[in-house]
Design an enzyme around this catalytic site. Structure first.
Site, PDB file in Angstrom:
ATOM      1  N   GLU A 216       0.877  -1.166   0.000  1.00 39.53           N
ATOM      2  CA  GLU A 216       0.000   0.000   0.000  1.00 39.53           C
ATOM      3  C   GLU A 216       0.919   1.222   0.000  1.00 39.53           C
ATOM      4  O   GLU A 216       1.805   1.317   0.862  1.00 39.53           O
ATOM      5  CB  GLU A 216      -0.874  -0.016   1.265  1.00 39.53           C
ATOM      6  CG  GLU A 216      -1.932   1.058   1.224  1.00 39.53           C
ATOM      7  CD  GLU A 216      -2.762   1.148   2.490  1.00 39.53           C
ATOM      8  OE1 GLU A 216      -2.648   0.267   3.361  1.00 39.53           O
ATOM      9  OE2 GLU A 216      -3.511   2.139   2.600  1.00 39.53           O
TER      10      GLU A 216
ATOM     11  N   ARG B 104       5.047 -12.863   9.552  1.00 41.12           N
ATOM     12  CA  ARG B 104       5.761 -11.626   9.254  1.00 41.12           C
ATOM     13  C   ARG B 104       7.069 -11.579  10.018  1.00 41.12           C
ATOM     14  O   ARG B 104       7.255 -12.256  11.028  1.00 41.12           O
ATOM     15  CB  ARG B 104       4.897 -10.405   9.558  1.00 41.12           C
ATOM     16  CG  ARG B 104       4.514 -10.200  10.996  1.00 41.12           C
ATOM     17  CD  ARG B 104       3.879  -8.817  11.222  1.00 41.12           C
ATOM     18  NE  ARG B 104       2.802  -8.507  10.299  1.00 41.12           N
ATOM     19  CZ  ARG B 104       2.774  -7.431   9.507  1.00 41.12           C
ATOM     20  NH1 ARG B 104       3.750  -6.545   9.531  1.00 41.12           N
ATOM     21  NH2 ARG B 104       1.758  -7.202   8.716  1.00 41.12           N
TER      22      ARG B 104
ATOM     23  N   LYS C 298       4.172   0.721   9.423  1.00 42.87           N
ATOM     24  CA  LYS C 298       4.330   2.003   8.745  1.00 42.87           C
ATOM     25  C   LYS C 298       3.692   3.133   9.534  1.00 42.87           C
ATOM     26  O   LYS C 298       4.159   4.265   9.495  1.00 42.87           O
ATOM     27  CB  LYS C 298       3.728   1.925   7.337  1.00 42.87           C
ATOM     28  CG  LYS C 298       4.652   1.231   6.353  1.00 42.87           C
ATOM     29  CD  LYS C 298       4.042   1.194   4.969  1.00 42.87           C
ATOM     30  CE  LYS C 298       3.076   0.029   4.868  1.00 42.87           C
ATOM     31  NZ  LYS C 298       2.422  -0.064   3.560  1.00 42.87           N
TER      32      LYS C 298
HETATM   33  P1  ATP Z   1       2.650  -2.333   7.925  1.00 46.14           P
HETATM   34  O1  ATP Z   1       1.952  -3.034   9.039  1.00 46.14           O
HETATM   35  O2  ATP Z   1       4.109  -2.176   8.140  1.00 46.14           O
HETATM   36  O3  ATP Z   1       1.994  -1.071   7.521  1.00 46.14           O
HETATM   37  P2  ATP Z   1       1.372  -3.679   5.813  1.00 46.14           P
HETATM   38  O4  ATP Z   1       1.206  -5.155   5.773  1.00 46.14           O
HETATM   39  O5  ATP Z   1       0.200  -2.840   6.121  1.00 46.14           O
HETATM   40  O6  ATP Z   1       2.591  -3.345   6.733  1.00 46.14           O
HETATM   41  P3  ATP Z   1       1.573  -3.410   3.017  1.00 46.14           P
HETATM   42  O7  ATP Z   1       2.061  -2.276   2.229  1.00 46.14           O
HETATM   43  O8  ATP Z   1       0.142  -3.753   2.943  1.00 46.14           O
HETATM   44  O9  ATP Z   1       1.997  -3.148   4.481  1.00 46.14           O
HETATM   45  O10 ATP Z   1       2.475  -4.694   2.736  1.00 46.14           O
HETATM   46  C1  ATP Z   1       2.847  -5.170   1.483  1.00 46.14           C
HETATM   47  C2  ATP Z   1       3.251  -6.612   1.620  1.00 46.14           C
HETATM   48  O11 ATP Z   1       4.322  -6.733   2.518  1.00 46.14           O
HETATM   49  C3  ATP Z   1       2.108  -7.442   2.168  1.00 46.14           C
HETATM   50  O12 ATP Z   1       1.997  -8.615   1.391  1.00 46.14           O
HETATM   51  C4  ATP Z   1       2.524  -7.745   3.569  1.00 46.14           C
HETATM   52  O13 ATP Z   1       2.047  -8.979   3.973  1.00 46.14           O
HETATM   53  C5  ATP Z   1       4.054  -7.715   3.485  1.00 46.14           C
HETATM   54  N1  ATP Z   1       4.627  -7.328   4.772  1.00 46.14           N
HETATM   55  C6  ATP Z   1       4.400  -6.203   5.480  1.00 46.14           C
HETATM   56  N2  ATP Z   1       5.077  -6.219   6.655  1.00 46.14           N
HETATM   57  C7  ATP Z   1       5.760  -7.385   6.679  1.00 46.14           C
HETATM   58  C8  ATP Z   1       6.645  -8.000   7.621  1.00 46.14           C
HETATM   59  N3  ATP Z   1       6.960  -7.400   8.780  1.00 46.14           N
HETATM   60  N4  ATP Z   1       7.160  -9.207   7.313  1.00 46.14           N
HETATM   61  C9  ATP Z   1       6.860  -9.808   6.148  1.00 46.14           C
HETATM   62  N5  ATP Z   1       6.034  -9.294   5.226  1.00 46.14           N
HETATM   63  C10 ATP Z   1       5.484  -8.100   5.476  1.00 46.14           C
HETATM   64 MG    MG Z   2      -1.424  -2.096   5.372  1.00 46.11          MG
END
Ligand code: ATP
Ligand code: MG
Length: 552
Positions: A34, A259, A269
């Site tokens: 995102e 994760r 984020k």
């Molecule tokens: P955050 O919680 O940091 O905002 P998010 O999952 O909301 O992370 P996205 O931009 O939606 O962030 O993530 C893009 C991809 O990265 C998704 O497929 C998510 O599962 C993966 N991802 C995000 N954080 C991690 C992590 N700590 N370890 C492994 N994969 C991750």
């Molecule tokens: Mg997200």
């Protein structure tokens, strides 16, 4: 690109099985960030996994921006994400935006309404929450649940046309308010947001929710294996429901993995953005940040990050990885790549009283004893030098083998010197240290006359290149918080220390992001933001030693 695919994991096993059984003919994955922040080391795990998995089976990986929330998203983030994925060493096949599919998603939502599988609901967000029930109690049906198809079609179109305010109405999937899985209790699939979208501008004022949008995006792109993190496990029945009920041609499979969590590190984020907005760090690429851009500025290499991501593996259970393991991989990488040079972080002046004034001698040194390809360099030696303050003590404790009055040490690549006198200013601070050298002891000449216990580094004062050193400690002191506190209460007030010193002239023309080992101090990266024509600024990537032992 080297691809260390020797190790197996459960996702790879699923892929192998799918290809063998004929369920899949190819492997298409995607990385779907995102664009609401910069990528972090957790994303690197997902990127490495998705790209390398597809690569191993001659498949493809798309980069897809999951931009369904206009309020938090920005093109600055889109650009940084592209840059970071490329820098990590990966090339995407298709570059897509979820917002490119808004029209298609809208059509699928209309299809659901026509099938009696979706309805417009007027409950407020609070009421929807109340009606949803809990893990132990079933939910209650919305009074709007049984609107006719015609009424729903009309209202949904009017939602799209901007006739209602934010939050006034939503579109919900009609599934089962008594389902043991709360995600299946008539989830909201569209909401109203009168906001300008970074990609579609003001074209839309209704936006699909993640759980509805994501499976459709995957299906449109023909994704075979849709890899996501463990929190989405309970959403999988909804993912499958959307694929089925929206009658998507392709049927991607969602697979969840744990994760990455790192000690002394916040990764969400939302929290990282708070650190930026509160001014606790410089920016998203502050070298203390676990962002890809922060790690890059800190001096991490793509190879080190990829090797780390491979080593931590892929599993189904959440765990906490020691940040020392990440540090292990950058040391391993730079051990061979970085020239080993000398820098003085907290200078004190040494005068070699028996060395002729004005004389300059060039000493030769290997740039890296473990990688002779890095060649040799000349280091000027003269009567006045700088050494590091921590390498001198006036009243040393036992077992201090560096310089102190009456003691002799080796100057690395140069001579033995002996300290004879400490000169102080009127306030009692050390101004300079007077030493004598022994010309017989020159490095590389095979001198065996006597031994010294300490070797210290130095730079010739008249040739020294001024440099600023930025030394980092953990930004987060503790992974746990006391009750009523937030992670902001765990911020380390001493996460950055800045010193002014010198490096040897070899580094004079160093470019941003050049990497060096400054002997005994660690690995350093030339900071791309603060370095100017007149002053080099170095970020310490990592110190040289760690107590961490990696299990291999
Ligand atoms: P955050 O919680 O940091 O905002 P998010 O999952 O909301 O992370 P996205 O931009 O939606 O962030 O993530 C893009 C991809 O990265 C998704 O497929 C998510 O599962 C993966 N991802 C995000 N954080 C991690 C992590 N700590 N370890 C492994 N994969 C991750
Ligand atoms: Mg997200």
């Amino acid at each position: 690109m080297e691809n260390n695919n020797a190790s197996s994991n459960f996702i790879k096993n699923i892929v192998i099985e799918d290809l063998k059984s004929g369920k899949r003919k190819e492997v298409i994955t995607r990385f779907p960030p995102e664009p609401n922040g910069y990528l972090h080391i957790g994303h690197a795990k997902s990127i490495t996994l998705n790209f390398e998995l597809a690569d191993e089976f001659n498949g493809r990986t798309n980069l897809r921006f999951d931009d369904t929330n206009p309020i938090k998203e920005d093109t600055e983030y889109v650009e940084s994400i592209k840059e970071d994925v490329r820098w990590l060493g990966f090339e995407w096949d298709g570059l897509y935006f979820a917002s490119d599919y808004f029209e298609e998603m809208y059509k699928r939502a209309v299809l659901l309404i026509k099938k009696g599988k979706a309805y417009v609901c007027d409950l407020s967000p609070e009421e929807i929450r109340e009606y949803r029930g809990t893990l132990t109690e079933p939910g209650k049906e919305s009074p709007y649940r049984n609107r006719t198809v015609e009424e729903n079609l009309d209202l949904f179109e009017r939602m799209k046309n901007g006739e209602f305010k934010d939050g006034e109405k939503v579109l919900r999937a009609k599934i089962d308010m008594a389902s043991p899985n709360i995600n299946m209790r008539d989830p909201v699939i569209y909401r109203i947001a009168h906001a300008t979208h970074h990609n579609t501008g003001d074209k839309w004022c209704i936006y699909p929710m993640y759980d509805f949008a994501h499976p459709i995006e995957d299906a449109i792109e023909g994704i075979t294996h849709s890899i996501c993190t463990l929190e989405f496990e309970d959403h999988r029945p909804l993912y499958d429901w959307v694929i089925r009920e929206c009658e998507m041609e392709n049927q991607p499979q969602q697979i969840e993995f744990a994760r990455l969590n790192l000690t002394n590190t916040v990764m969400s984020k939302r929290k990282l953005k708070l650190l930026v907005d509160e001014g606790i760090v410089d920016a998203w690429d502050d070298p203390r940040m676990p962002t890809i851009s922060g790690l890059r500025r800190r001096g991490y290499t793509p190879e080190a990050i990829r090797n780390f991501c491979r080593a931590i593996g892929v599993s189904k259970s959440n765990s906490l990885v020691d940040v020392a393991m990440l540090e292990h991989f950058i040391r391993e990488d730079l051990k061979i790549k970085a020239p080993r040079t000398m820098g003085v972080l907290r200078p004190i002046k040494v005068v070699i009283t028996n060395y002729p004034e004005g004389k300059v001698e060039m000493l030769e040194a290997e740039n890296n004893q473990d990688n002779l390809e890095l060649g040799k360099r000349q280091i000027p030696f003269s009567r006045e030098l700088y050494i590091d303050a921590e390498d001198f003590m006036e009243n040393p404790p036992k077992k201090y083998f560096r310089l102190f009055p009456g003691n002799e040490v080796r100057l690395k690549h140069a001579y033995f010197i002996k300290c004879n006198e400490v000169i102080k200013d009127e306030n009692g601070n050390i101004k300079e240290i007077h030493c004598t050298y022994d010309p017989e002891t020159k490095s590389g000449t095979g001198f065996t006359g006597r031994k010294v216990k300490g070797t210290i580094h130095w730079v010739s004062a008249q040739h020294a290149v001024p440099a600023e050193f930025r030394l980092y400690n953990s930004l987060i002191l503790d992974d746990e918080q006391e009750e009523g506190k937030t992670f902001l209460d765990n911020i380390n007030p001493n996460s950055l220390e800045i010193t002014q010193g010198f490096v040897e002239p070899f580094m004079k023309n160093a470019k941003p992001n050049d990497k060096f080992q400054l002997v005994r101090h660690g690995y350093f990266n030339v900071d791309p933001k603060y370095t100017t024509k007149d002053k080099l600024v170095f970020n310490r990537t990592v110190s040289l030693k760690s107590s961490f032992k990696i299990q291999q």
